[in-house]
Design a protein around this motif. Sequence first.
Motif, PDB file in Angstrom:
ATOM      1  N   ILE A   1       1.112  -1.386  -0.208  1.00  0.00           N
ATOM      2  CA  ILE A   1      -0.293  -0.110  -0.431  1.00  0.00           C
ATOM      3  C   ILE A   1       1.224   1.042   0.184  1.00  0.00           C
ATOM      4  N   GLY A   2       0.616   2.424  -0.422  1.00  0.00           N
ATOM      5  CA  GLY A   2       1.173   3.600  -0.656  1.00  0.00           C
ATOM      6  C   GLY A   2       1.673   4.302   0.770  1.00  0.00           C
ATOM      7  N   ASP A   3       0.809   3.717   1.554  1.00  0.00           N
ATOM      8  CA  ASP A   3       1.227   4.548   2.733  1.00  0.00           C
ATOM      9  C   ASP A   3       1.700   4.201   3.798  1.00  0.00           C
ATOM     10  N   ALA A   4       2.794   3.058   3.442  1.00  0.00           N
ATOM     11  CA  ALA A   4       3.034   2.578   4.069  1.00  0.00           C
ATOM     12  C   ALA A   4       4.107   3.331   5.772  1.00  0.00           C
ATOM     13  N   SER A   5       4.585   2.419   6.558  1.00  0.00           N
ATOM     14  CA  SER A   5       5.157   3.493   7.668  1.00  0.00           C
ATOM     15  C   SER A   5       6.531   3.451   7.566  1.00  0.00           C
ATOM     16  N   PRO A   6       7.673   4.344   7.724  1.00  0.00           N
ATOM     17  CA  PRO A   6       8.642   4.442   7.202  1.00  0.00           C
ATOM     18  C   PRO A   6       9.727   3.562   7.689  1.00  0.00           C
ATOM     19  N   LEU A   7      10.780   2.885   6.218  1.00  0.00           N
ATOM     20  CA  LEU A   7      11.610   2.381   6.664  1.00  0.00           C
ATOM     21  C   LEU A   7      11.486   0.755   7.082  1.00  0.00           C
ATOM     22  N   HIS A   8       9.696   0.511   6.680  1.00  0.00           N
ATOM     23  CA  HIS A   8       9.432  -0.974   7.190  1.00  0.00           C
ATOM     24  C   HIS A   8       9.824  -2.272   6.320  1.00  0.00           C
ATOM     25  N   PRO A   9      10.255  -2.701   5.479  1.00  0.00           N
ATOM     26  CA  PRO A   9      10.988  -4.243   5.030  1.00  0.00           C
ATOM     27  C   PRO A   9      12.273  -4.091   5.926  1.00  0.00           C
ATOM     28  N   VAL A  10      13.205  -2.516   6.048  1.00  0.00           N
ATOM     29  CA  VAL A  10      14.319  -2.976   6.963  1.00  0.00           C
ATOM     30  C   VAL A  10      14.277  -3.248   8.160  1.00  0.00           C
ATOM     31  N   LEU A  11      13.022  -2.431   8.578  1.00  0.00           N
ATOM     32  CA  LEU A  11      12.695  -3.407   9.998  1.00  0.00           C
ATOM     33  C   LEU A  11      12.394  -4.145  10.278  1.00  0.00           C
TER      34      LEU A  11
ATOM     35  N   VAL B   1      19.680   2.475  11.717  1.00  0.00           N
ATOM     36  CA  VAL B   1      19.462   1.998  11.470  1.00  0.00           C
ATOM     37  C   VAL B   1      20.767   1.169  10.510  1.00  0.00           C
ATOM     38  N   SER B   2      21.264   2.428  10.503  1.00  0.00           N
ATOM     39  CA  SER B   2      23.116   1.287   9.461  1.00  0.00           C
ATOM     40  C   SER B   2      23.718   0.713  11.140  1.00  0.00           C
ATOM     41  N   GLN B   3      23.658   1.347  12.003  1.00  0.00           N
ATOM     42  CA  GLN B   3      24.356   1.336  13.033  1.00  0.00           C
ATOM     43  C   GLN B   3      23.451   0.320  13.731  1.00  0.00           C
TER      44      GLN B   3
ATOM     45  N   THR C   1      13.081   4.489   2.359  1.00  0.00           N
ATOM     46  CA  THR C   1      13.540   2.752   1.832  1.00  0.00           C
ATOM     47  C   THR C   1      14.289   3.217   1.162  1.00  0.00           C
ATOM     48  N   ARG C   2      14.038   4.076   0.108  1.00  0.00           N
ATOM     49  CA  ARG C   2      14.540   4.440  -0.865  1.00  0.00           C
ATOM     50  C   ARG C   2      15.515   4.797  -0.493  1.00  0.00           C
ATOM     51  N   GLN C   3      15.806   6.160   0.742  1.00  0.00           N
ATOM     52  CA  GLN C   3      16.232   7.043   0.689  1.00  0.00           C
ATOM     53  C   GLN C   3      17.683   6.487   1.537  1.00  0.00           C
ATOM     54  N   LEU C   4      17.471   5.357   2.220  1.00  0.00           N
ATOM     55  CA  LEU C   4      18.399   4.859   2.567  1.00  0.00           C
ATOM     56  C   LEU C   4      18.910   3.820   1.768  1.00  0.00           C
ATOM     57  N   LEU C   5      18.805   3.465   0.720  1.00  0.00           N
ATOM     58  CA  LEU C   5      19.420   2.265  -0.068  1.00  0.00           C
ATOM     59  C   LEU C   5      20.372   3.455  -0.815  1.00  0.00           C
ATOM     60  N   LEU C   6      20.024   5.014  -1.253  1.00  0.00           N
ATOM     61  CA  LEU C   6      21.225   5.433  -1.726  1.00  0.00           C
ATOM     62  C   LEU C   6      21.579   6.073  -0.524  1.00  0.00           C
ATOM     63  N   TYR C   7      21.273   6.165   0.394  1.00  0.00           N
ATOM     64  CA  TYR C   7      22.744   6.494   1.364  1.00  0.00           C
ATOM     65  C   TYR C   7      23.526   4.885   1.440  1.00  0.00           C
ATOM     66  N   LEU C   8      22.907   3.613   1.895  1.00  0.00           N
ATOM     67  CA  LEU C   8      24.088   3.012   2.042  1.00  0.00           C
ATOM     68  C   LEU C   8      25.272   2.367   0.653  1.00  0.00           C
TER      69      LEU C   8
ATOM     70  N   GLY D   1      27.821   4.521  -0.189  1.00  0.00           N
ATOM     71  CA  GLY D   1      29.148   4.163   1.209  1.00  0.00           C
ATOM     72  C   GLY D   1      29.228   5.141   1.882  1.00  0.00           C
ATOM     73  N   LEU D   2      28.165   5.472   2.504  1.00  0.00           N
ATOM     74  CA  LEU D   2      28.036   6.604   3.485  1.00  0.00           C
ATOM     75  C   LEU D   2      27.734   5.625   4.775  1.00  0.00           C
ATOM     76  N   GLY D   3      27.255   4.389   4.417  1.00  0.00           N
ATOM     77  CA  GLY D   3      26.594   3.809   6.132  1.00  0.00           C
ATOM     78  C   GLY D   3      28.455   2.495   6.120  1.00  0.00           C
ATOM     79  N   GLU D   4      29.367   2.796   5.712  1.00  0.00           N
ATOM     80  CA  GLU D   4      30.329   1.638   5.921  1.00  0.00           C
ATOM     81  C   GLU D   4      30.402   0.588   6.682  1.00  0.00           C
ATOM     82  N   ILE D   5      29.688  -0.247   6.225  1.00  0.00           N
ATOM     83  CA  ILE D   5      28.747  -1.452   6.060  1.00  0.00           C
ATOM     84  C   ILE D   5      29.769  -2.409   4.870  1.00  0.00           C
TER      85      ILE D   5
END
Length: 950
Positions: free
Chosen positions: A71-81, A112-114, A139-146, A149-153
């Motif tokens: 659904i379009g109104d999902a919670s932030p970072l749902h799949p990662v959490l 989340v990265s930590q 979630t899309r922002q997290l993918l760009l972030y990680l 190379g900004l997540g150091e993982i």
Amino acid sequence: MASEGDDAPIVGRTGTLTAVRTDLLDAGPSGTAAVFVTGESGVGKSRLLREAADALRDAGVAVLSGTCLDIGDASPLHPVLQALRRAGVHADTAPVDAVANQDGAGVLLERVSQQLRSLAQGRRLLLVLDDLQWADRSTRQLLLYLLAGLGEINLSVLAAVRAESLHGSHPLRRVLAELRRLRSVRVLDLAPLDQESTGELVAAIAGTDVAPEDADRVYKRSGGNPFVVEELSRDLRDGRVELSDTLREIFLSRVDELPPHAHDVVHAVAAGVEPVEHALLARVLPLPETELIEAIRAAVAHRFVTSAADGYRLRHQVVAEVLEHEVLPAEHAARHRRYAEALEAVPGAVDHARLAHHWRQAGEPARAMPSVVAAARAAEQLYGFAEAHRYWSMALELGCDEAPERTELLAHAAESAHRCGEHQRALTRLEELAARPDGPGACEIHLRRARYLAAAGRSATAEIEYERALAFAECTPSEKASAAAHLAELLVHLGRYADAGVRARDALELAEKADGSTADLVRASAALGFSLAFREDPDAGLAVIRQAVEIAERSGHPDDIGCAYLHLAELLTGPLNSVEEGVLVARRGAEKLAAIGLGRTYQTRLLAIAANGLFRIGDWAEMEKVLDTAMRHRPSGADAVELLLSRCRLWVGVGDIEQADRDLEAVATILAGGGARHVLPMLTLRAGLAMWQGRHAEARTAVQRGLTETRSDDLVLLGVLAWHGLRAEAEAQAGGKVPVDPGAVRRLQTVVERMAKGAGNAAPPVRAVVDGYLDLCAAEQSRIDERNDPELWARAATAWDRRKQPYPAAYSRLRQAEATFARRPGRSNRGRAAATMALREAYATARAMGANPFAAEITAVATRARVALTGDEETVPVPPPGRDPGDELDVLTEREREVLAAVAEGLTNREIGQALFISERTVGVHVGHIFDKLQVRTRVQASRVFLRAA
């Protein structure tokens, strides 16, 4: 689309599966890799994800898996959490204090990265995300972030995307377009099976005695879609008559075969938000527990529903799409009403996201509204502004234009759109808000419009709006003070220091009359101090900013402290050239903010300023340590831009082209618009990197773009850019492969004339720095004119020695020596001796800083001139008589030839070390020797020499 527990074999995908595993382990310079699998529904994406994950798990990789909500109104970072919860990790997403940290979204990403790093424990981590087309903005922002190379993982991402969902405006298309530019990211389009593979799958399910014509018919009717092939093959195996040739008819036929209560279970799960918990399903389907369990068991046995600890899901989401068109509107509304009522009856905290969805689908806007608003506020607390904006927009759709609460909803929708980066939509909402009779006053509208315009990169229009607010009679003195302070800050960002000073004075006068806020006072003082120090009186400007620091420290507000220290440190390390003091100020401010707890924003930017100062004074080893400390904060937005630009300076200096390219790509991804103080350094670095790679035309393009994109009166930034532009033309002249562009040279000369004129009116410290760049520009011009004058270069070297900036001084000495050695023989030995001394000083500086490409160029000049630099370095000897002049690789050792061959294959130092069983550091030493001996600067140039010799 295979599912868990499927008994069908995987066919036709062996090569694809091997390639996916290889790509996921082939990490780029940032330690990350990603494969995005796209394809139509049922093509086998989910099955491929599971097979790859199982293989990597067996290889010792830590695997997390999550699924995006549909659904379009999902919670932030749902799949990662969700993935973290499945791994037994408590996802800490508690809201942070918005006052203490304006970059709340970045804080959430950092947390989340930590957690991901903690879970990995040094191993490579594979994050598997299914149905990524439904991913929320966070979630899309997290993918760009990680993946930047900004997540150091040490992270690999494997995700499935339904191709038919990626319509023209789908936000994931933009994300994939950005990520495609990274070398370690692959987008794989999973095609349907061919006819041979389809026959294998049919035989595996229906039996090897299936007639060839029956297998051919399955292929034609399925189009090679594995999911449809499996369904038709089971029909064939069980003796069911083949139905129609569409997926809809196949599913509907199978649904009709379900027992009555199992039929209801499939319809109920299809209408719910997965996973549907057993207790919730029991409330929606009021069946006795025994009958409900039997119905669920039948739905699972018929392969429509899967059961897990957290609830029930459809095996294939296309089932919900098929059934949606088969129910009556009244039946649809009744089912969602039962879901909403059941959710309200569940004890404990209400799931407002689900509740809002079901009341909307039930056609009950009045009952949906409270949950929609509650979900929006909850998203804002988590700094999920994209999701908050979606909910506020939904609330606007549910309400009517005449409703009194619409004004408040519009205000929230506009601000949330602005905060999530939807600046044009924010402006549209703001215009609707401005048109309402009960809307905010015109002054507030002007101020908000100006902020939104500035964030959208429309600086000129934003400036006009601030001007309107200042001229508007109904604006209070406090509002005018805020407008003037913000405008002054905007003008500083644009590098228009004269205008910034005027507006800063206005802001301070207004703030004094209206008892303005400390934030406005600090902001205006910072802008005024910068303008004064740059243009008129450094002592007076510094006094203003130091006073702002005192005010900020008395207030104790972290934003005030950060703003004041930021401007003071930037002024000292930059225009005033008091670099050592500026580095100390930046570090002291960073320590204060670390103690307060504002490490991720202002502390990161202060450390970036300190790193820039250390670069200028040649302490690159300490600079690297500072950058490593700053990167631990995982910055985002403008803070990330500042830090990445600083780190890119180091990469360009030491010759790490891959890392520099990666950081510049990350800057381009993050940076939207931006003023001269971001755009000009980015383009200057792009030009410098291109020159080291021998791409002079690309360097010229970057510089010329910088000349047309700014009206900045920051003469220092313009000086750096003009020097790089003239240097690019001089390098083109020296190389002989790219002709000098007379038009580009004329435009650069115009800029140089502007610098010379402006320097006369600048403050003495600024004038001294600008004069240094004018010296460099004049010397580069002599190279372009083919009259390379060593005296001009000697003057430039002396000037930069006085300014205690070793890199431009050493560069000038290199050119001084080069110009002297190029003159006709017979000149005095005194000039050659001076040139030799200059070359040795430049070489010592380059070695001390670790400027590898620069040192290689110095060595090449020394080799051509037959000059010994220190006596212990490797230089290219003059070939003795009789040596084959065509063997360019004869100067290399056997090991160096092996390394060069691997370089020509495109391998990284790490990959070369693994292939030759030597350390990565040893490979770097060999590469440096190869560069020196072959008289090249880059891996590309070295590869060309190898291929030519081969």
